[in-house]
Design an enzyme around this catalytic site. Structure first.
Site, PDB file in Angstrom:
ATOM      1  N   ASP A   1      16.710  20.060 -14.295  1.00 16.41           N
ATOM      2  CA  ASP A   1      15.863  19.138 -13.523  1.00 16.41           C
ATOM      3  C   ASP A   1      14.699  18.541 -14.307  1.00 16.41           C
ATOM      4  O   ASP A   1      14.229  19.086 -15.283  1.00 16.41           O
ATOM      5  CB  ASP A   1      15.326  19.827 -12.257  1.00 16.41           C
ATOM      6  CG  ASP A   1      14.531  21.095 -12.544  1.00 16.41           C
ATOM      7  OD1 ASP A   1      14.823  21.782 -13.530  1.00 16.41           O
ATOM      8  OD2 ASP A   1      13.589  21.387 -11.772  1.00 16.41           O
TER       9      ASP A   1
ATOM     10  N   GLU B   1      14.494  24.268 -11.583  1.00 14.63           N
ATOM     11  CA  GLU B   1      13.544  25.242 -12.158  1.00 14.63           C
ATOM     12  C   GLU B   1      12.125  24.870 -11.767  1.00 14.63           C
ATOM     13  O   GLU B   1      11.307  25.732 -11.478  1.00 14.63           O
ATOM     14  CB  GLU B   1      13.692  25.287 -13.688  1.00 14.63           C
ATOM     15  CG  GLU B   1      12.915  26.430 -14.339  1.00 14.63           C
ATOM     16  CD  GLU B   1      11.422  26.201 -14.399  1.00 14.63           C
ATOM     17  OE1 GLU B   1      10.654  27.154 -14.119  1.00 14.63           O
ATOM     18  OE2 GLU B   1      10.994  25.085 -14.703  1.00 14.63           O
TER      19      GLU B   1
END
Ligand SMILES: [Zn+2]
Ligand SMILES: [Zn+2]
Length: 448
Positions: A112, A179
């Site tokens: 991400d 994350e």
């Protein structure tokens, strides 16, 4: 390879066999067979991983929206011969290569990006605007370097797949979503990462870092990244006219007192050998200067390493908020809320960390592998260790050494991860990241 296939493929395989034999010979003469990929091997795949890096950097996706990103990585590892599962923990991928009897080792990358408007000035800077989880438009950028981690991961997967003669066991390459918001690692674990797929004997990951020169590997045995809690305090006063303070209980003054008294949690209450951070990152109350508002809200970030220190710190915050409200004569107790689950501390298994540090020093050179201090930033990599598997998060320096030396002279820090200006020194960092990851995997998968 069976005998029949050998006959059929002799012409094609012979030069390959000779190349392997020659490489083995030269490795033996160096006395260090197969502990690390040669720089030339990484140079050969660099154009491919740099192209991936630039593509990922241009096309960031936020937490749990990483569908294109995951598809790109999945296609690559599938082409290399990995068995690939997608949609694990919503957008995660699990790629498995079984290569004989041996340990099972997992290498994780994050997928991400962050809701940050890029200001690096790079020719391939992100101009992407996406929707966040609440449906609001936001610019997005790989400001934490997860694009670098993914490209190195893909390069490492390629080296490992193309050199199966160098290792034995099961390699699991994991692309983990979300994350940055937390929740990605636990989503994958809840979706059976350690039960539907082979349970690893070790889990590794590598994160870029602003405190070391590009390509330097940092390791830290034990607690490495902190526990993180978000605390929201709402203090209640009694609003009124700014010119008639005697008829009010001013929550702005109360909030200001709380901000100052909270500074003593770390400086006076905590044992100085236990790292703690209490930051008040946001304070909101009131609308204009001539009205005393009813309430003020403070948002805190609390970082600690152990459950004991965390419990003590949170208790001190509650006590101070309540005590100051009492002292101010507030009619209502403040509300102290923890709206998100705690993100746990990353604990690097000490024996595994030191084993990998030894292998990395042999492979990459003593001076390129250093013990680094712990950080009070958090990482949901902690979840894998908590699930009972020895885990190690390594760091890799990503800063031009000249710029880093200059910043040490001036005391002005270089941009760091999460900054809109964070731009890892691309080539040396990517190349060293691939070498380091492959070295760590070869150490654990060499079959002893
Ligand atoms: Zn980050
Ligand atoms: Zn990160």
């Amino acid at each position: 390879m069976g005998p029949k296939r050998f006959v059929a493929d002799t012409v094609r395989v012979l030069p390959f066999t000779i190349a392997i034999a020659a490489a083995a010979l030269s490795a033996q003469t160096r006395g260090t067979p197969w502990i690390t990929p040669a720089p030339a091997e990484v140079d050969a795949i660099y154009p491919d991983i740099e192209a991936l890096y630039i593509d990922l950097h241009r096309n960031p996706e936020l937490a749990f929206q990483e569908t294109q990103t995951a598809a790109k990585l999945a296609a690559r590892v599938k082409a290399l011969g990995f068995e690939v599962a997608t949609g694990v923990g919503r957008t995660g991928i699990v790629a498995i290569m079984k290569n004989g009897t041996g340990p099972t080792v997992m290498l994780r990358t994050e997928l991400d990006a962050l809701p940050v408007a890029e200001k690096t000035g790079l020719p391939f800077a992100s101009t992407v605007v996406v929707k966040n989880a609440n449906g609001q438009s936001t610019p997005a950028m790989h400001a934490c370097g997860h694009d670098l981690h993914m490209s190195a991961w893909a390069g490492t997967a390629r080296l490992m797949a193309e050199h199966r003669d160098r290792w034995r066991g099961t390699l699991i390459m994991v692309g983990q979503p979300a994350e940055e918001t937390g929740g990605g690692a636990s989503a994958m674990l809840m979706d059976g990462l350690f039960t539907r797929f082979p349970r690893p004997d070790a889990v590794l990951s590598l994160h870029d870092d602003d405190t070391m020169p590009a390509g330097t590997i940092g390791y830290h045995p034990g607690y490495f990244r902190a526990m993180s809690d978000t605390v929201v305090i709402t203090v209640y006063g009694r609003g009124g006219h700014a010119a008639m303070p005697h008829n009010t209980v001013d929550p702005v003054v109360l909030a200001a007192r709380i901000v100052l008294t909270l500074q003593t949690v770390v400086s006076r209450e905590n044992n100085p050998v236990d790292p703690v951070v209490v930051t008040i990152g946001s304070i909101h109350g009131g609308t204009v200067g001539n009205i005393i508002p009813d309430e003020v809200q403070l948002q805190l970030s609390v970082r600690t390493n152990t459950p004991e220190v965390r419990t003590r710190t949170l208790a001190a915050i509650r006590r101070i908020a309540k005590g100051e409200a009492d002292a101010a004569g507030a009619a209502r107790e403040p509300l102290v809320d923890l709206p998100f689950p705690t993100s746990a501390a990353v604990y690097n298994d000490p024996a595994l960390t030191l084993r990998l540090a030894g292998a990395l020093k042999r492979g990459l050179g003593e001076k390129n592998v250093i013990e680094m201090p712990q950080k009070m930033t958090s990482e949901d990599f902690s979840e894998y260790g908590l699930a009972g598997v020895p885990a190690v998060l390594l760091h890799i320096g990503a800063v031009d050494p000249v710029k880093l030396a200059a910043s040490r002279q001036t005391g002005i820090p270089v941009p760091a991860p999460h900054s809109p200006e964070w731009a890892p020194e691309r080539e040396p960092t990517l190349k060293a990241a691939v070498r380091a990851e492959a070295t760590a995997l070869l150490e654990l998968l060499r079959g002893n």
